[in-house]
Design a protein around this motif. Structure first.
Motif, PDB file in Angstrom:
ATOM      1  N   ASP A 148       0.827  -1.201   0.000  1.00 38.86           N
ATOM      2  CA  ASP A 148       0.000   0.000   0.000  1.00 38.86           C
ATOM      3  C   ASP A 148       0.864   1.256   0.000  1.00 38.86           C
ATOM      4  N   ASN A 149       1.891   1.240   0.814  1.00 41.29           N
ATOM      5  CA  ASN A 149       2.770   2.403   0.857  1.00 41.29           C
ATOM      6  C   ASN A 149       3.465   2.615  -0.479  1.00 41.29           C
ATOM      7  N   LEU A 152       1.169   4.229  -2.885  1.00 44.97           N
ATOM      8  CA  LEU A 152       1.109   5.667  -2.629  1.00 44.97           C
ATOM      9  C   LEU A 152       2.319   6.367  -3.242  1.00 44.97           C
TER      10      LEU A 152
ATOM     11  N   SER B  72      -8.151   4.134   0.793  1.00 42.59           N
ATOM     12  CA  SER B  72      -7.209   5.125   0.290  1.00 42.59           C
ATOM     13  C   SER B  72      -6.193   5.521   1.347  1.00 42.59           C
ATOM     14  N   LYS B  73      -5.106   6.074   0.881  1.00 38.23           N
ATOM     15  CA  LYS B  73      -4.076   6.642   1.739  1.00 38.23           C
ATOM     16  C   LYS B  73      -3.769   8.057   1.261  1.00 38.23           C
ATOM     17  N   THR B  74      -3.203   8.866   2.124  1.00 42.23           N
ATOM     18  CA  THR B  74      -2.947  10.260   1.788  1.00 42.23           C
ATOM     19  C   THR B  74      -1.509  10.624   2.122  1.00 42.23           C
ATOM     20  N   THR B  75      -0.862  11.329   1.199  1.00 39.31           N
ATOM     21  CA  THR B  75       0.499  11.791   1.482  1.00 39.31           C
ATOM     22  C   THR B  75       0.446  12.970   2.435  1.00 39.31           C
ATOM     23  N   GLU B  80      -4.261  12.240  -2.403  1.00 39.15           N
ATOM     24  CA  GLU B  80      -4.911  10.995  -2.019  1.00 39.15           C
ATOM     25  C   GLU B  80      -4.711   9.940  -3.088  1.00 39.15           C
ATOM     26  N   GLN B  81      -4.381   8.741  -2.654  1.00 36.56           N
ATOM     27  CA  GLN B  81      -4.221   7.620  -3.571  1.00 36.56           C
ATOM     28  C   GLN B  81      -5.210   6.541  -3.178  1.00 36.56           C
ATOM     29  N   GLN B 104      -5.288   2.184   6.158  1.00 33.44           N
ATOM     30  CA  GLN B 104      -5.940   2.987   5.126  1.00 33.44           C
ATOM     31  C   GLN B 104      -7.207   3.624   5.691  1.00 33.44           C
TER      32      GLN B 104
END
Lengths: 235, 235
Positions: A148-149, A152, B72-75, B80-81, B104
């Motif tokens: 997942d990372n 991203l 999703s993940k966010t930097t 957002e990815q 996530q």
DNA sequence: CGGCTAATTGAGAGACGTCAAATTTGGTGG
DNA sequence: CCACCAAATTTGACGTCTCTCAATTAGCCG
């Protein structure tokens, strides 16, 4: 089962002191016993050797004991993407628990020592099978987090940010001031980060000029980790 | 345990007919029994609702029964990815088996029905725990394969190839000539593929002009899958 | 019908890839 | 120890894909 063992450089693999079990104090002993009852081979591979190829029968899974390997996939038009660099103590190639075939190609980066365990061994295993499956589950969840990372990274960051956070993670845990052997070529770094050799090379050159990093004898050293972190995470 | 159930719209969740078990004929019945003994809640969420947020305690995992959700993940700088679109029958949010926190953020795309199962339930579970853990392991390996493929997409393909193979996979299994509801906005497609709204929009427009796809009432239809496949895989 | 958000479209800039040449590196044999 | 060669890396010039910014249009809900 004994065929595997006698048919090569193999010798019975002892699972002591494997990082594979890190953080599993609770079930540690049970799992350790479980894996030790398995028929497994201790194998050596030279550098740049293919351990298994994608889309071939996934009959064994592996524990990496020494050295590094890369797991990669290839597009139909021939572009290679490195999925992961496997470090000592990690398991890989456990596709056989679900699918017939390996999902990736595994190639050694350095001379390597692995334990090879036939999936069938685990299937036929009686009492400790559950502990091993639990271990696999835990490892999988960890790998999933890592994946997942990386998604991203590849999806939401640009070249400099990707390379910076790669370098930071590569040198993680190294005492400041000391260097780390960078066992990846420019091409491999590029394939890991979804870039080209040239952009990787240019960023390295620029950061060397700026005094952020230093490199000698394939050893990388981060001089200004504070600024590198800013490059990696903020923009 | 009863707190969870009574504290909301929850009602006991029956695990019948869940795709979660697909392909596990061998252990199917055992696992089914195992999950049914767990205390779980059947919950409904409206569209665009956050089920859990990244970096919050991962106390429960979920089985998606109806609808779609995005993970999703966010930097740190706010990009957002989207990691994955979860479909009915899949499990998500099982970080709690290993880590303290969710990795996530889970947000519903449509009104959704889920089973929520406290991780503690599983920990304290006696006899069937192993079967469930095995199920999680299998799901994890599958997810890992999916993640690997996505890494290949994001790392080694350009915008057109990414969008083409996304559309093909989204419409997979649909009878040719019929359309599929495209429940993702342009922004969400962009966040999934690591692109911008504008490039996605431009590609859609171009392919509509070329007669490759059609779109009406949020429904997408592939007209020339042969050519789209060429775009996705060859170049 | 009006107002809001999502989607489209255009123009321009910038980042990254591509191609090619120069330079360095590492290994090998004299 | 040095010369030599192949491969890896660096560097430059250039092209193009994708992003950015901005304006316009379409779609939706009250």
């Amino acid at each position: 089962m004994d065929e595997q063992r006698s048919a090569g450089q193999g010798q019975a693999c002892v699972f002591n002191e494997l990082g594979f079990f890190a953080g599993l104090a609770e079930d540690y002993l049970q799992a350790l016993q479980a894996l030790q009852t398995l028929e497994s081979d201790s194998l050596h591979y030279p550098a740049a050797e293919t351990i298994y190829q994608a889309n071939t029968p996934a009959s064994c899974f592996y524990v990496l004991r020494e050295g590094h390997i890369k797991l990669s996939k290839t597009t139909l038009n021939g572009k290679e993407q490195i999925i992961k660099i496997v470090r000592p103590g990690e398991i890989f190639g456990f596709d056989g628990f679900v699918d017939q075939l390996y999902n990736q190609t595994a190639v050694t980066l350095r001379p390597v020592k692995v334990c090879r365990i036939p999936v069938e061994q685990l299937r036929s295993l009686r009492c400790y099978r559950h502990e091993v499956e639990r271990l696999i589950m835990v490892s999988c969840i960890r790998e999933l987090h890592y994946a997942d990372n990386r998604l991203l990274e590849l999806g939401a960051k640009r070249s400099g940010e990707r390379l910076a956070s790669f370098l930071l993670s590569w040198c993680e845990g190294v005492t400041p001031g000391a260097g780390t052997p960078l066992i990846l070529s420019r091409l491999e770094i590029a394939q890991l980060l979804g870039l080209t050799i040239e952009t990787v090379s240019r960023l390295f050159a620029q950061w060397k000029r700026q005094g952020l990093i230093r490199e000698q004898n394939q050893t990388i050293q981060i001089l200004d980790s504070r600024y590198l972190r800013r490059l990696a995470f903020s923009s």
